[in-house]
Design an enzyme around this catalytic site. Sequence first.
Site, PDB file in Angstrom:
ATOM      1  N   LYS A  23       0.874  -1.279   0.052  1.00  0.00           N
ATOM      2  CA  LYS A  23       0.001  -0.098  -0.093  1.00  0.00           C
ATOM      3  C   LYS A  23       1.035   1.258  -0.097  1.00  0.00           C
ATOM      4  O   LYS A  23       1.803   1.211   0.778  1.00  0.00           O
ATOM      5  CB  LYS A  23      -0.849   0.074   1.114  1.00  0.00           C
ATOM      6  CG  LYS A  23      -1.934  -0.977   1.262  1.00  0.00           C
ATOM      7  CD  LYS A  23      -2.837  -0.775   2.560  1.00  0.00           C
ATOM      8  CE  LYS A  23      -3.940  -1.773   2.414  1.00  0.00           C
ATOM      9  NZ  LYS A  23      -4.811  -1.665   1.516  1.00  0.00           N
ATOM     10  N   ARG A  70     -10.337 -11.479   0.888  1.00  0.00           N
ATOM     11  CA  ARG A  70     -11.327 -12.473   0.056  1.00  0.00           C
ATOM     12  C   ARG A  70     -10.432 -13.728   0.111  1.00  0.00           C
ATOM     13  O   ARG A  70     -11.339 -14.639  -0.005  1.00  0.00           O
ATOM     14  CB  ARG A  70     -11.463 -11.979  -1.431  1.00  0.00           C
ATOM     15  CG  ARG A  70     -10.324 -11.654  -2.071  1.00  0.00           C
ATOM     16  CD  ARG A  70     -10.656 -10.748  -3.297  1.00  0.00           C
ATOM     17  NE  ARG A  70     -10.862  -9.277  -2.771  1.00  0.00           N
ATOM     18  CZ  ARG A  70     -11.164  -8.203  -3.682  1.00  0.00           C
ATOM     19  NH1 ARG A  70     -11.260  -8.707  -4.961  1.00  0.00           N
ATOM     20  NH2 ARG A  70     -11.341  -7.223  -3.522  1.00  0.00           N
TER      21      ARG A  70
END
Length: 497
Positions: free
Chosen positions: A271, A345
């Site tokens: 990130k 996920r």
Amino acid sequence: MPRYSTKNDKSQSQDCLIIPLFEDKLTPPDQFGDLVANAVKTKDFEGKKGQAIFLYTGNKVISRVLLLGLGKRKDFKLRSWKQIIGTAVISCQGKKAEKIGLVIPGDVGEFVDTKVLAKSTVVAIETANYSFDEHKSHEDAIVKSLKSVEFILDKKNWRVWNKGVEEGVIIGGAVNFTRHLGNTTPSTMTPTFLAGEAQRIVKKNSKLKIKVLAYPEIKRLGMGCFLGVAQGSSEEPKFIIVEYYGTTKSQKPTVLVGKGVTFDSGGLSLKPDPYMCNMKFDMLGGATVLGILDAVSKLGLKKNVIALIPACENMPGGKAYRPDDILINMEGKSVLVDNTDAEGRLILCDALSYAKRFKPKEVVDFATLTGSCFVALGNERSGLFSPEDKIVEKLLSSSETVGEQLWRLPMGEEYSEAMKCEIADIRNAGGVGERRYGGASTAAAFLQFFTLDKDGNSEYPWAHIDLSCSFYVGKGKPYIRGGANGFGVESLVEYLS
Ligand code: BES
Ligand code: MG
Ligand code: ZN
């Protein structure tokens, strides 16, 4: 936690007496009639929603009165009421008041059930009273907790009110427990620490059982997607299973799945600077389901509820999984890694597969899953995804009852299509047309794939709640201090009640 009591006179000794008044019914209790009448006459107080003024009585028993505006009676909303009460608590703490009284306007009962009102009022007080202070070195900066709260209301409502208070204490405590887990610094809040916290709540209640799966067991189960994410960190992953049996085991359980990424650096798809901040909160899905189990067990609800929390860190260590890797989930489904930052996920997909072992009545998952959901809804609503209208309606109405905000977002073939891939069963990141558009819905489509059997049929009714940024209050609001807000605990407790 303050001591709660119920009274029908207003002459108890208090640091502050809080009097909420409707704009169209500005009649205060007799005792302070003149004082309030003067504030109304000068128009300093008009009862407008959110208005709050302190009045000083010159009286030793009750030195301060806090007038709160509730707005028009016909516009009464539980969500605003909770915010107004929370704001009052924080304002009282600003004056170092520790013993407070709260007058419950008789006519709110026209709009909302007395027990729901009592419960919500206490949750608002408890959540406003919480402050994450363990790292402050200045005594003055540490918030003084309230010592006592007296509710002043008509005696005929006491029995129902007190029942609501009891439940509110449990639910408010669970919300704060969830918040505290989220606020805890990420070097402390490791998967192992989270598992220890789960163990702590289980010890307090004989109806709760816990199993914490460590690396060898997770490996044996073949949870390749979960382990793929975990392998870039030196912290060992844990798969936490908490079971609550409030009724006979023959009743199918509701399974709650929570994302427990204790820190999300993005992995090798690292990130960039501002986006890595607040990623300690990426385990709040897991913390939310633990909070729900805590409340459900203390309330003794006659339901069976199971929490599944895959907990790990997403780090870019030397063993980290890579974009272009293909991971195999515990059911043998293959996933192409497009982006290592779409890790939530991947850990959830193994939990959704594992959930099938319980033959669940339904599965609801909670996850700080996508930045897209934040872009779409802002931070006071969570996204709700489900192919089934029935579960959606029930979740929407439960959240409405407690004043939390859920918003249904779409699922559909175009999103599932976007996750297709030539070299594996599915990819972990995609997008509709331009890459990444519709990211909250494509993430939901990814999860849905793991709720299906090999022939593509759904194995259980399922709903996904994307906590996006709704788990978090930035700089703090007048009614709640900054940090994790425990979104979802109240709604799900209501849903299961
Ligand atoms: N934990 C983040 C999602 C997130 C972002 C939660 C901001 C709260 C605030 C998640 O793991 C993530 O990084 N998602 C990516 C997915 C993308 C790479 C497909 C995102 O949303 O950018
Ligand atoms: Mg991520
Ligand atoms: Zn994440």
